[in-house]
Design a protein around this motif. Structure first.
Motif, PDB file in Angstrom:
ATOM      1  N   GLU A 120       0.737  -1.295  -0.112  1.00  0.00           N
ATOM      2  CA  GLU A 120       0.059  -0.081  -0.079  1.00  0.00           C
ATOM      3  C   GLU A 120       0.867   1.263   0.025  1.00  0.00           C
ATOM      4  OE1 GLU A 120      -3.958   1.447   2.614  1.00  0.00           O
ATOM      5  OE2 GLU A 120      -2.633  -0.004   3.373  1.00  0.00           O
ATOM      6  N   PHE A 121       2.059   1.214   0.691  1.00  0.00           N
ATOM      7  CA  PHE A 121       2.865   2.316   0.854  1.00  0.00           C
ATOM      8  C   PHE A 121       4.094   2.356  -0.149  1.00  0.00           C
ATOM      9  CE2 PHE A 121       0.737   1.200   4.731  1.00  0.00           C
ATOM     10  CZ  PHE A 121      -0.199   2.224   4.863  1.00  0.00           C
ATOM     11  N   VAL A 122       4.367   1.170  -0.726  1.00  0.00           N
ATOM     12  CA  VAL A 122       5.324   1.164  -1.669  1.00  0.00           C
ATOM     13  C   VAL A 122       5.047   1.877  -3.104  1.00  0.00           C
ATOM     14  CG1 VAL A 122       6.647  -0.592  -3.198  1.00  0.00           C
ATOM     15  CG2 VAL A 122       6.110  -1.213  -0.929  1.00  0.00           C
ATOM     16  N   ALA A 123       6.280   2.368  -3.910  1.00  0.00           N
ATOM     17  CA  ALA A 123       6.208   3.242  -4.786  1.00  0.00           C
ATOM     18  C   ALA A 123       5.323   2.431  -5.937  1.00  0.00           C
ATOM     19  CB  ALA A 123       7.476   3.336  -5.417  1.00  0.00           C
ATOM     20  N   GLY A 124       4.528   3.246  -6.918  1.00  0.00           N
ATOM     21  CA  GLY A 124       3.921   2.643  -8.096  1.00  0.00           C
ATOM     22  C   GLY A 124       4.931   2.756  -9.164  1.00  0.00           C
ATOM     23  N   ASN A 125       6.230   3.177  -9.339  1.00  0.00           N
ATOM     24  CA  ASN A 125       6.690   3.572 -10.444  1.00  0.00           C
ATOM     25  C   ASN A 125       8.078   2.936 -10.090  1.00  0.00           C
ATOM     26  OD1 ASN A 125       7.579   5.303  -8.158  1.00  0.00           O
ATOM     27  ND2 ASN A 125       7.048   7.156  -9.424  1.00  0.00           N
ATOM     28  N   PHE A 126       9.124   3.173 -11.070  1.00  0.00           N
ATOM     29  CA  PHE A 126      10.676   2.831 -11.019  1.00  0.00           C
ATOM     30  C   PHE A 126      10.728   1.078 -10.835  1.00  0.00           C
ATOM     31  CE2 PHE A 126      10.852   7.079  -9.108  1.00  0.00           C
ATOM     32  CZ  PHE A 126      11.698   7.647 -10.000  1.00  0.00           C
ATOM     33  N   GLY A 127       9.672   0.537 -11.123  1.00  0.00           N
ATOM     34  CA  GLY A 127       9.746  -1.029 -11.318  1.00  0.00           C
ATOM     35  C   GLY A 127       9.069  -1.783 -10.029  1.00  0.00           C
ATOM     36  N   CYS A 128       8.457  -0.828  -9.297  1.00  0.00           N
ATOM     37  CA  CYS A 128       7.650  -1.255  -8.341  1.00  0.00           C
ATOM     38  C   CYS A 128       6.005  -0.793  -8.534  1.00  0.00           C
ATOM     39  CB  CYS A 128       7.802  -0.507  -6.921  1.00  0.00           C
ATOM     40  SG  CYS A 128       9.565  -1.183  -6.297  1.00  0.00           S
ATOM     41  N   ASN A 129       5.333  -1.876  -8.004  1.00  0.00           N
ATOM     42  CA  ASN A 129       3.846  -1.761  -8.360  1.00  0.00           C
ATOM     43  C   ASN A 129       2.941  -1.536  -6.950  1.00  0.00           C
ATOM     44  OD1 ASN A 129       4.038  -4.237  -7.157  1.00  0.00           O
ATOM     45  ND2 ASN A 129       3.122  -5.614  -8.849  1.00  0.00           N
ATOM     46  N   GLY A 130       3.522  -0.708  -6.102  1.00  0.00           N
ATOM     47  CA  GLY A 130       2.559  -0.621  -5.043  1.00  0.00           C
ATOM     48  C   GLY A 130       1.600   0.600  -5.234  1.00  0.00           C
ATOM     49  N   SER A 131       0.879   1.268  -4.252  1.00  0.00           N
ATOM     50  CA  SER A 131      -0.130   2.028  -4.528  1.00  0.00           C
ATOM     51  C   SER A 131       0.527   3.453  -4.013  1.00  0.00           C
ATOM     52  CB  SER A 131      -1.222   1.623  -3.269  1.00  0.00           C
ATOM     53  OG  SER A 131      -1.851   0.522  -3.644  1.00  0.00           O
ATOM     54  N   ASN A 132       1.497   3.337  -3.355  1.00  0.00           N
ATOM     55  CA  ASN A 132       2.273   4.909  -3.370  1.00  0.00           C
ATOM     56  C   ASN A 132       1.628   5.804  -2.353  1.00  0.00           C
ATOM     57  OD1 ASN A 132       4.776   6.495  -3.918  1.00  0.00           O
ATOM     58  ND2 ASN A 132       3.533   7.691  -5.301  1.00  0.00           N
ATOM     59  N   GLN A 133       0.939   5.401  -1.534  1.00  0.00           N
ATOM     60  CA  GLN A 133       0.142   6.171  -0.399  1.00  0.00           C
ATOM     61  C   GLN A 133       1.088   6.443   0.662  1.00  0.00           C
ATOM     62  OE1 GLN A 133      -3.837   5.565   1.089  1.00  0.00           O
ATOM     63  NE2 GLN A 133      -4.228   4.604  -0.770  1.00  0.00           N
ATOM     64  N   SER A 134       1.026   7.405   1.212  1.00  0.00           N
ATOM     65  CA  SER A 134       1.827   7.963   2.593  1.00  0.00           C
ATOM     66  C   SER A 134       1.106   7.506   3.490  1.00  0.00           C
ATOM     67  CB  SER A 134       1.972   9.402   2.584  1.00  0.00           C
ATOM     68  OG  SER A 134       0.827  10.071   2.441  1.00  0.00           O
ATOM     69  N   PRO A 135       1.864   6.930   4.574  1.00  0.00           N
ATOM     70  CA  PRO A 135       1.073   6.256   5.694  1.00  0.00           C
ATOM     71  C   PRO A 135       0.514   7.403   6.870  1.00  0.00           C
ATOM     72  CG  PRO A 135       3.437   6.461   6.240  1.00  0.00           C
ATOM     73  CD  PRO A 135       3.282   7.021   4.814  1.00  0.00           C
ATOM     74  N   GLN A 136      -0.508   7.018   7.540  1.00  0.00           N
ATOM     75  CA  GLN A 136      -0.984   7.789   8.577  1.00  0.00           C
ATOM     76  C   GLN A 136       0.146   7.903   9.655  1.00  0.00           C
ATOM     77  OE1 GLN A 136      -1.304   6.471  11.923  1.00  0.00           O
ATOM     78  NE2 GLN A 136      -2.251   8.420  12.673  1.00  0.00           N
ATOM     79  N   LEU A 137       0.417   9.287  10.153  1.00  0.00           N
ATOM     80  CA  LEU A 137       1.691   9.570  11.244  1.00  0.00           C
ATOM     81  C   LEU A 137       0.705  10.323  12.095  1.00  0.00           C
ATOM     82  CD1 LEU A 137       4.208  10.382   8.818  1.00  0.00           C
ATOM     83  CD2 LEU A 137       4.230   8.178  10.023  1.00  0.00           C
ATOM     84  N   SER A 138       1.127  10.087  13.407  1.00  0.00           N
ATOM     85  CA  SER A 138       0.814  10.929  14.681  1.00  0.00           C
ATOM     86  C   SER A 138       1.898  11.460  15.619  1.00  0.00           C
ATOM     87  CB  SER A 138      -0.550  10.461  15.188  1.00  0.00           C
ATOM     88  OG  SER A 138      -0.305   9.358  15.831  1.00  0.00           O
ATOM     89  N   TRP A 139       1.688  12.328  16.429  1.00  0.00           N
ATOM     90  CA  TRP A 139       2.851  12.517  17.224  1.00  0.00           C
ATOM     91  C   TRP A 139       2.372  13.257  18.520  1.00  0.00           C
ATOM     92  CZ3 TRP A 139       2.261  14.463  12.232  1.00  0.00           C
ATOM     93  CH2 TRP A 139       1.950  15.860  12.263  1.00  0.00           C
ATOM     94  N   VAL A 140       2.746  13.176  19.545  1.00  0.00           N
ATOM     95  CA  VAL A 140       2.367  13.751  20.761  1.00  0.00           C
ATOM     96  C   VAL A 140       3.572  14.247  21.486  1.00  0.00           C
ATOM     97  CG1 VAL A 140       0.573  12.153  21.216  1.00  0.00           C
ATOM     98  CG2 VAL A 140       2.701  11.409  21.865  1.00  0.00           C
ATOM     99  N   ASP A 141       3.361  15.056  22.580  1.00  0.00           N
ATOM    100  CA  ASP A 141       4.136  15.611  23.532  1.00  0.00           C
ATOM    101  C   ASP A 141       5.491  16.547  22.820  1.00  0.00           C
ATOM    102  OD1 ASP A 141       2.888  14.349  25.733  1.00  0.00           O
ATOM    103  OD2 ASP A 141       3.865  12.557  25.504  1.00  0.00           O
ATOM    104  N   ALA A 142       4.954  17.466  21.975  1.00  0.00           N
ATOM    105  CA  ALA A 142       5.925  18.173  21.445  1.00  0.00           C
ATOM    106  C   ALA A 142       6.360  19.179  22.471  1.00  0.00           C
ATOM    107  CB  ALA A 142       5.212  19.144  20.385  1.00  0.00           C
ATOM    108  N   PRO A 143       7.441  19.854  22.614  1.00  0.00           N
ATOM    109  CA  PRO A 143       8.202  20.468  23.451  1.00  0.00           C
ATOM    110  C   PRO A 143       7.587  21.967  23.551  1.00  0.00           C
ATOM    111  CG  PRO A 143       9.925  20.127  21.880  1.00  0.00           C
ATOM    112  CD  PRO A 143       8.728  19.457  21.465  1.00  0.00           C
ATOM    113  N   ASP A 144       7.611  22.507  24.745  1.00  0.00           N
ATOM    114  CA  ASP A 144       7.088  24.092  24.668  1.00  0.00           C
ATOM    115  C   ASP A 144       7.881  24.861  23.951  1.00  0.00           C
ATOM    116  OD1 ASP A 144       5.162  23.432  26.739  1.00  0.00           O
ATOM    117  OD2 ASP A 144       6.678  23.906  28.366  1.00  0.00           O
TER     118      ASP A 144
END
Length: 180
Positions: A36-60
């Motif tokens: 799902e997240f692998v490239a769909g070009n350069f010889g790869c046949n993935g879906s080229n979707q960026s993954p969901q990402l989340s973050w917590v506890d950023a500094p002041d």
């Protein structure tokens, strides 16, 4: 005796509140990229979707966030930048799956995706060469001390990385592997 116990408890609770760790997570990623997240070009046949990402506890003092995805194992002599997104507002703590597709308009309002090492803005999924050892991909969120990094959609990843280094308060990373 009660006063000492309360004082020690307050000091411990206060210290714990200040010791939160800036952390990057993904509901989509485990130890290895799926198709799902692998490239769909350069010889790869993935879906080229960026993954969901989340973050917590950023500094002041955090005024914006940035995300990069980098492959140090690419056979270029300098690695390969797969994704660069900056100027993410501090009110945002998640990128939804597919946000790396600039045509989708899923990325947070006000953010900027500059060119990856294919020469196009947005996400470029992994596509290591056939027969190569597994590549490791470093996905990093940066907490920055500036609201706007000062880059454009045509800024190179190297320039963006240099500017990130000048403005970083904290960073957190995930390591994900891919092999064909």
């Amino acid at each position: 005796m009660k006063t000492i116990f309360v004082l020690i408890t307050c000091l411990f609770v206060s210290a714990a509140a200040f010791c939160q760790t800036f952390t990057l997570k993904s509901n989509d990623l485990g130890g290895q990229f799926t198709n799902e997240f692998v490239a769909g070009n350069f010889g790869c046949n993935g879906s080229n979707q960026s993954p969901q990402l989340s973050w917590v506890d950023a500094p002041d003092g955090t005024q914006s966030f940035a995300i990069t995805m980098y492959d140090p194992d690419a056979l270029t002599g300098s690695g390969f930048w797969h994704w660069v997104i900056v100027d993410i507002p501090t009110t945002v703590h998640e990128l939804k799956k597919g946000a790396g597709d600039i045509k989708s308009n899923i990325a947070p309002v006000g953010s900027l995706q500059s060119i990856n090492d294919t020469g196009y803005p947005g996400y470029q999924g992994p596509c290591p060469g056939e027969g190569e050892a597994a590549h490791h991909y470093l996905i990093t969120v940066y907490a920055l001390k500036t609201a706007k990094l000062g880059t454009t959609s045509s800024s190179t990843a190297a320039l963006t990385g240099f500017l990130l280094g000048k403005q970083v308060l904290a960073k957190a990373s995930l390591m994900v592997y891919c092999k064909r």
